[in-house]
Design a protein around this motif. Structure first.
Motif, PDB file in Angstrom:
ATOM      1  N   VAL A 109       0.857  -1.186   0.000  1.00  0.00           N
ATOM      2  CA  VAL A 109       0.000   0.000   0.000  1.00  0.00           C
ATOM      3  C   VAL A 109       0.893   1.237   0.000  1.00  0.00           C
ATOM      4  O   VAL A 109       1.890   1.282   0.724  1.00  0.00           O
ATOM      5  CB  VAL A 109      -0.930   0.033   1.230  1.00  0.00           C
ATOM      6  CG1 VAL A 109      -1.761   1.312   1.237  1.00  0.00           C
ATOM      7  CG2 VAL A 109      -1.840  -1.186   1.256  1.00  0.00           C
ATOM      8  N   VAL A 110       0.518   2.212  -0.809  1.00  0.00           N
ATOM      9  CA  VAL A 110       1.204   3.512  -0.795  1.00  0.00           C
ATOM     10  C   VAL A 110       0.211   4.540  -0.264  1.00  0.00           C
ATOM     11  O   VAL A 110      -0.721   4.942  -0.971  1.00  0.00           O
ATOM     12  CB  VAL A 110       1.689   3.906  -2.208  1.00  0.00           C
ATOM     13  CG1 VAL A 110       2.394   5.270  -2.146  1.00  0.00           C
ATOM     14  CG2 VAL A 110       2.634   2.848  -2.772  1.00  0.00           C
ATOM     15  N   PRO A 111       0.340   4.972   0.976  1.00  0.00           N
ATOM     16  CA  PRO A 111      -0.615   5.939   1.546  1.00  0.00           C
ATOM     17  C   PRO A 111      -0.634   7.236   0.731  1.00  0.00           C
ATOM     18  O   PRO A 111       0.414   7.741   0.318  1.00  0.00           O
ATOM     19  CB  PRO A 111      -0.077   6.176   2.954  1.00  0.00           C
ATOM     20  CG  PRO A 111       0.750   4.969   3.262  1.00  0.00           C
ATOM     21  CD  PRO A 111       1.370   4.579   1.953  1.00  0.00           C
ATOM     22  N   PRO A 115      -3.557  19.769   6.689  1.00  0.00           N
ATOM     23  CA  PRO A 115      -4.087  18.636   7.444  1.00  0.00           C
ATOM     24  C   PRO A 115      -3.341  17.343   7.122  1.00  0.00           C
ATOM     25  O   PRO A 115      -2.873  17.157   6.000  1.00  0.00           O
ATOM     26  CB  PRO A 115      -5.545  18.567   6.999  1.00  0.00           C
ATOM     27  CG  PRO A 115      -5.536  19.152   5.623  1.00  0.00           C
ATOM     28  CD  PRO A 115      -4.498  20.227   5.633  1.00  0.00           C
ATOM     29  N   ALA A 116      -3.215  16.478   8.096  1.00  0.00           N
ATOM     30  CA  ALA A 116      -2.483  15.221   7.922  1.00  0.00           C
ATOM     31  C   ALA A 116      -3.375  14.171   7.284  1.00  0.00           C
ATOM     32  O   ALA A 116      -4.594  14.174   7.467  1.00  0.00           O
ATOM     33  CB  ALA A 116      -1.971  14.729   9.275  1.00  0.00           C
ATOM     34  N   ALA A 117      -2.770  13.300   6.520  1.00  0.00           N
ATOM     35  CA  ALA A 117      -3.505  12.192   5.904  1.00  0.00           C
ATOM     36  C   ALA A 117      -3.897  11.177   6.972  1.00  0.00           C
ATOM     37  O   ALA A 117      -3.310  11.115   8.054  1.00  0.00           O
ATOM     38  CB  ALA A 117      -2.648  11.536   4.836  1.00  0.00           C
ATOM     39  N   ALA A 118      -4.906  10.375   6.650  1.00  0.00           N
ATOM     40  CA  ALA A 118      -5.358   9.355   7.602  1.00  0.00           C
ATOM     41  C   ALA A 118      -4.270   8.315   7.843  1.00  0.00           C
ATOM     42  O   ALA A 118      -4.143   7.763   8.937  1.00  0.00           O
ATOM     43  CB  ALA A 118      -6.620   8.687   7.073  1.00  0.00           C
ATOM     44  N   GLN A 119      -3.478   8.045   6.830  1.00  0.00           N
ATOM     45  CA  GLN A 119      -2.380   7.079   6.943  1.00  0.00           C
ATOM     46  C   GLN A 119      -1.162   7.643   6.228  1.00  0.00           C
ATOM     47  O   GLN A 119      -1.277   8.183   5.120  1.00  0.00           O
ATOM     48  CB  GLN A 119      -2.786   5.732   6.347  1.00  0.00           C
ATOM     49  CG  GLN A 119      -1.726   4.645   6.494  1.00  0.00           C
ATOM     50  CD  GLN A 119      -2.163   3.329   5.864  1.00  0.00           C
ATOM     51  OE1 GLN A 119      -3.230   3.251   5.238  1.00  0.00           O
ATOM     52  NE2 GLN A 119      -1.351   2.299   6.035  1.00  0.00           N
ATOM     53  N   ASN A 120      -0.001   7.540   6.851  1.00  0.00           N
ATOM     54  CA  ASN A 120       1.225   8.094   6.287  1.00  0.00           C
ATOM     55  C   ASN A 120       2.311   7.030   6.238  1.00  0.00           C
ATOM     56  O   ASN A 120       2.287   6.060   7.004  1.00  0.00           O
ATOM     57  CB  ASN A 120       1.726   9.271   7.128  1.00  0.00           C
ATOM     58  CG  ASN A 120       0.909  10.524   6.905  1.00  0.00           C
ATOM     59  OD1 ASN A 120       0.825  11.023   5.799  1.00  0.00           O
ATOM     60  ND2 ASN A 120       0.289  11.029   7.977  1.00  0.00           N
ATOM     61  N   PRO A 121       3.286   7.193   5.345  1.00  0.00           N
ATOM     62  CA  PRO A 121       4.465   6.315   5.403  1.00  0.00           C
ATOM     63  C   PRO A 121       5.190   6.479   6.742  1.00  0.00           C
ATOM     64  O   PRO A 121       4.953   7.436   7.483  1.00  0.00           O
ATOM     65  CB  PRO A 121       5.321   6.813   4.233  1.00  0.00           C
ATOM     66  CG  PRO A 121       4.364   7.519   3.318  1.00  0.00           C
ATOM     67  CD  PRO A 121       3.330   8.125   4.214  1.00  0.00           C
TER      68      PRO A 121
END
Length: 297
Positions: free
Chosen positions: A135-137, A195-201
């Motif tokens: 997966v690539v967030p 704003p931050a993403a729900a999932q990050n590397p």
């Protein structure tokens, strides 16, 4: 009484020259290690000053994205713009703490119109398809505020990569794959975004500030150089002691020194076969043995 006149012979001059050459080589290697340590210490100072410094606005560092000053590496910069996720790339063969993986690069189009590359973090190797992360967030859409650290581009590697991937963070090569221009003098390694993403590397750890063993290696080389002269001095002292022993033996037996053990034999084993106190009188048997030894029997 023997003296150290033998040091002026060609043989001992050669020994001294060898010790001198060895010592010079050790000093040169010690200086090389000190030079490497100085570079490491300077880099540690740069990291310490820049890594945790207050973020600066893009306007004050815009030129660094064209030509990065090495002294500015790791400086934090505040960026505002929109991610162009359609042109995202995954960088291959990027180990982290000994684990193989990838890094995720995404162009960020700034509100000023320029586009820079943001390294959003690290991903482990995937289990579903070889050579690809599972997966690539994805970052959020729309305008984001990003704090990133300045990093220099990497050289081009002569190896291929699947579609959507690149072999290294070679910004010029990345730019050749895009329909618009990007800054190729530096990229940003992400610190935070809002704003931050729900999932990050996975975020990157702080760079190492361990200076290594260069100082201890330098001191060891210097010690080796000193030991070369210590060894030379010890050998000279042993030679003088043996010469004195030869003179004493010759005087007690009446056999010339040259016939006892051979001229210049500094460490002849027969010199150490019997040890007598200085001044002790040789026995008739010892005198006879010495004469037979001198005649080769």
């Amino acid at each position: 009484m023997k003296t150290y006149k033998f040091l002026f012979s060609s043989k001992w001059a050669g020994y001294f020259a060898l010790a001198l050459v060895f010592a010079i080589a050790c000093v040169a290697l010690g200086n090389w290690q000190m030079s490497r340590r100085n570079d490491v210490v300077a880099n540690i100072a740069k990291i310490t000053n820049n890594y945790s410094g207050a973020p600066l606005e893009y306007a004050s560092l815009a030129g660094q994205f064209d030509h990065l000053d090495p002294a500015k590496e790791w400086t934090q910069v505040t960026l505002r713009g929109e991610y162009l996720t359609a042109d995202q790339r995954v960088v291959r063969n990027r180990p982290l703490n000994g684990t193989p993986g990838y890094e995720v690069l995404v162009p960020l189009k700034l509100q000023t119109g320029q586009t820079i590359i943001i390294d959003r973090g690290w991903l482990p190797i995937g289990d579903r398809e070889a050579g690809h992360p599972d997966v690539v967030p994805q970052p959020v859409s729309g305008t984001v505020s990003v704090i990133a650290r300045l990093r220099p581009p990497e050289p081009k590697l002569d190896r291929g990569a699947p579609a959507g991937q690149i072999a290294s963070i070679d910004l010029a090569d990345y730019a050749s794959q895009l329909s618009y221009s990007i800054k190729t003098g530096a990229y940003g390694q992400i610190v935070s975004e809002s704003p931050a993403a729900a999932q990050n590397p996975i975020p990157f750890p702080a760079p190492s500030i361990d200076e290594g063993s260069h100082l201890s290696y330098a001191l060891q080389w210097i010690c080796f150089g000193v030991l070369a002269f210590v060894g030379f001095g010890y050998a000279a002292r042993m030679q003088r002691r043996n010469d004195e022993y030869d003179e004493q033996e010759s005087g007690e037996t009446g056999v010339p020194v040259e016939e006892l053990y051979g001229r210049g034999s500094a460490f002849h084993p027969k010199r150490h076969a019997k040890v007598r106190k200085v001044g002790a009188r040789a026995t008739a048997e010892e005198a006879e043995d010495a004469i037979l030894d001198s005649q080769g029997y």
